[in-house]
Structure formats: structure tokens, C-alpha cells
Design a protein around this motif. Structure first.
Motif, PDB file in Angstrom:
ATOM      1  N   LEU A 119       0.821  -1.204   0.000  1.00  0.00           N
ATOM      2  CA  LEU A 119       0.000   0.000   0.000  1.00  0.00           C
ATOM      3  C   LEU A 119       0.857   1.258   0.000  1.00  0.00           C
ATOM      4  CD1 LEU A 119      -2.830  -0.985   2.528  1.00  0.00           C
ATOM      5  CD2 LEU A 119      -3.064  -0.634   0.063  1.00  0.00           C
ATOM      6  N   PHE A 120       1.854   1.277   0.874  1.00  0.00           N
ATOM      7  CA  PHE A 120       2.723   2.449   0.967  1.00  0.00           C
ATOM      8  C   PHE A 120       3.491   2.661  -0.328  1.00  0.00           C
ATOM      9  CE2 PHE A 120       6.533   4.719   2.780  1.00  0.00           C
ATOM     10  CZ  PHE A 120       5.829   5.884   3.086  1.00  0.00           C
ATOM     11  N   GLY A 121       4.031   1.560  -0.877  1.00  0.00           N
ATOM     12  CA  GLY A 121       4.749   1.648  -2.142  1.00  0.00           C
ATOM     13  C   GLY A 121       3.849   2.092  -3.282  1.00  0.00           C
ATOM     14  N   GLY A 122       2.600   1.603  -3.293  1.00  0.00           N
ATOM     15  CA  GLY A 122       1.648   1.993  -4.329  1.00  0.00           C
ATOM     16  C   GLY A 122       1.330   3.472  -4.283  1.00  0.00           C
ATOM     17  N   VAL A 123       1.151   4.006  -3.076  1.00  0.00           N
ATOM     18  CA  VAL A 123       0.874   5.439  -2.916  1.00  0.00           C
ATOM     19  C   VAL A 123       2.060   6.262  -3.420  1.00  0.00           C
ATOM     20  CG1 VAL A 123       0.544   7.296  -1.230  1.00  0.00           C
ATOM     21  CG2 VAL A 123      -0.743   5.170  -1.006  1.00  0.00           C
ATOM     22  N   LEU A 124       3.281   5.840  -3.061  1.00  0.00           N
ATOM     23  CA  LEU A 124       4.476   6.555  -3.517  1.00  0.00           C
ATOM     24  C   LEU A 124       4.588   6.542  -5.041  1.00  0.00           C
ATOM     25  CD1 LEU A 124       7.399   5.598  -1.081  1.00  0.00           C
ATOM     26  CD2 LEU A 124       6.376   7.841  -1.418  1.00  0.00           C
ATOM     27  N   MET A 125       4.330   5.381  -5.652  1.00  0.00           N
ATOM     28  CA  MET A 125       4.432   5.278  -7.109  1.00  0.00           C
ATOM     29  C   MET A 125       3.419   6.185  -7.799  1.00  0.00           C
ATOM     30  SD  MET A 125       5.163   1.231  -7.742  1.00  0.00           S
ATOM     31  CE  MET A 125       6.357   0.397  -6.708  1.00  0.00           C
ATOM     32  N   CYS A 126       2.200   6.215  -7.293  1.00  0.00           N
ATOM     33  CA  CYS A 126       1.176   7.080  -7.886  1.00  0.00           C
ATOM     34  C   CYS A 126       1.570   8.548  -7.733  1.00  0.00           C
ATOM     35  CB  CYS A 126      -0.180   6.821  -7.237  1.00  0.00           C
ATOM     36  SG  CYS A 126      -0.887   5.201  -7.677  1.00  0.00           S
ATOM     37  N   TYR A 127       2.133   8.888  -6.584  1.00  0.00           N
ATOM     38  CA  TYR A 127       2.579  10.266  -6.340  1.00  0.00           C
ATOM     39  C   TYR A 127       3.699  10.638  -7.308  1.00  0.00           C
ATOM     40  CZ  TYR A 127       4.759  14.248  -3.974  1.00  0.00           C
ATOM     41  OH  TYR A 127       5.303  15.466  -3.688  1.00  0.00           O
ATOM     42  N   PHE A 128       4.664   9.740  -7.485  1.00  0.00           N
ATOM     43  CA  PHE A 128       5.769  10.012  -8.398  1.00  0.00           C
ATOM     44  C   PHE A 128       5.282  10.033  -9.854  1.00  0.00           C
ATOM     45  CE2 PHE A 128       8.817   7.954  -5.133  1.00  0.00           C
ATOM     46  CZ  PHE A 128       8.905   9.160  -4.443  1.00  0.00           C
ATOM     47  N   ALA A 129       4.218   9.280 -10.160  1.00  0.00           N
ATOM     48  CA  ALA A 129       3.650   9.287 -11.507  1.00  0.00           C
ATOM     49  C   ALA A 129       3.097  10.677 -11.850  1.00  0.00           C
ATOM     50  CB  ALA A 129       2.543   8.240 -11.629  1.00  0.00           C
TER      51      ALA A 129
END
Length: 224
Positions: free
Chosen positions: A77-87
Motif C-alpha cells: 500500500l505504501f509503495g503503491g501510494v508513492l508510485m502514484c505520487y511520483f507518476a
């Protein structure tokens, strides 16, 4: 040091670092938009995380994560949020970078991005819980003996010493080779094809968003 073991480590390191994914998407974006130095720094962020996981594996700390069922879903979940933010940031880069040089005005954040993503990447943690432990355990591995059909004939031709400094030097050397050569190739292409900068930034956004959605879905399913 055994030359065969060092070379096997190099191949293993490149094989781990080279597959397409969020880390290489960020390295590609930084390399084409800001140049080789920024791409190399982004690669260093991911490599530093591997060095940290290596030290934690030696200390037995990484294995603790496997004892708690909710640890991995939370990391997803944390990694997914970071990836979406960086996207979202990559989309902004794609809009701002009209050419190779135009995108280089902003400060590079690739190192922080790849380091943060690596620390929350369950796949990377999973590697050090499994294959990483095998790298550190003293012993030998007859690589070609496992080749189907001809394994018996090739037995003893390529024996790798696991848990040896030679394998570890080769492994991290392979990763270092990738984070030097990959950004160099992309930066060179970016200089030759000016329009490549926004295209790569947009592609990075798509990769990060795609992995981010997958990570969020896997994490939510693990918690539910």
C-alpha cells in the motif's frame, strides 16, 4: 577470487537490475530529462537500498518482516501510494520537458525517489529474504548442471561459490555496471532525439501509475 564466481555475480546483478519496472522508469526519466548524472544518481538510490538490505540480511533483520502477515500488504500500500505520487510528478515533467535540455532546469529528485521506493518494494525485500539469503550462505552452486537435457554433460563446468566475497563483488559490480551504462545510453539517445524527453517522462508516468495501482490492489487484498 574465482573469476567464474565474479562473472556469475556480475550476470546475476545485471539480471536483477535490468528488468523493466518502477526503478528503471525513474532512471530513464531522469536520464533523458536531466542527463546522465541525474540518471546515475537515481540508480545509486536503488543500489544503496540493496546495500542496506544486504547489511540487514547479514544481521538477520530482514527476516523479521516475514513473521508478520500484515507487513507485506502495508508495504504494498505504501509503495503503491508513492508510485502514484511520483507518476503525477512524471506527468508534470512530460508537460514541461519540450526537449532534452528544457527538462534539466529543475532539481533532480531521482535518488530520493528510487531509494524510497526500494525500501518499500516487497519484491526487493522478497529477493533478500530468498535468493539474497542464498547469496550469503557459504557453499557451492553447479550452475550448468541444472540445464535441462545436457546438465549431466556440463556438470562441474561452472561452479559458483555462494557466500564468498567474489560473488558479492560481482553482484554489486553488475548492478553498478547497469546504473552507469543504462543512463548513458538513454542520455545519448535523448541528445540525438530532442523529442524523446517528454515521451520518456510520459512513459515513466504510465509505468509508475500502473505499478502503483497493482501494488495498491495487492496491498488492499492482503489486508482484507
Amino acid at each position: 577470487m574465482s573469476v567464474a564466481t565474479v562473472l556469475a555475480g556480475v550476470v546475476f546483478g545485471i539480471a536483477l537490475a535490468a528488468p523493466p519496472g518502477p526503478m528503471n522508469a525513474i532512471i530513464a526519466e531522469e536520464s533523458v530529462v536531466r542527463g546522465w548524472t541525474a540518471g546515475f544518481r537515481a540508480g545509486l538510490g536503488a543500489m544503496l537500498a540493496d546495500v542496506l538490505f544486504f547489511v540487514l540480511t547479514l544481521a538477520g533483520v530482514v527476516a523479521v518482516i516475514d513473521r508478520y502477515p500484515l507487513a507485506r500488504p502495508v508495504l504494498y500500500l505504501f509503495g503503491g501510494v508513492l508510485m502514484c505520487y511520483f507518476a503525477v510528478g512524471a506527468v508534470r515533467e512530460a508537460r514541461a520537458a519540450n526537449s532534452f535540455t528544457d527538462g534539466g532546469r529543475g532539481a533532480s529528485t531521482g535518488f530520493r525517489k528510487t531509494f524510497a521506493l526500494s525500501l518499500t518494494n516487497p519484491y526487493q525485500i522478497g529477493f533478500w529474504l530468498t535468493a539474497g539469503v542464498g547469496l550469503l550462505r557459504p557453499g557451492t552452486l553447479d550452475v550448468l548442471a541444472h540445464v535441462p537435457a545436457v546438465g549431466a554433460a556440463l556438470e562441474g563446468a561452472l561452479v559458483v561459490e555462494t557466500g564468498s566475497p567474489a560473488l558479492l563483488v560481482g553482484f554489486f559490480g553488475g548492478i553498478a555496471l547497469w546504473i552507469v551504462a543504462y543512463p548513458a545510453g538513454l542520455a545519448s539517445a535523448g541528445r540525438r532525439v530532442d523529442a524523446l524527453a517528454p515521451i520518456v517522462a510520459a512513459g515513466s508516468a504510465l509505468v509508475l501509475a500502473g505499478f502503483g495501482v497493482v501494488f495498491l490492489a495487492v496491498g488492499a487484498a492482503g489486508i482484507v
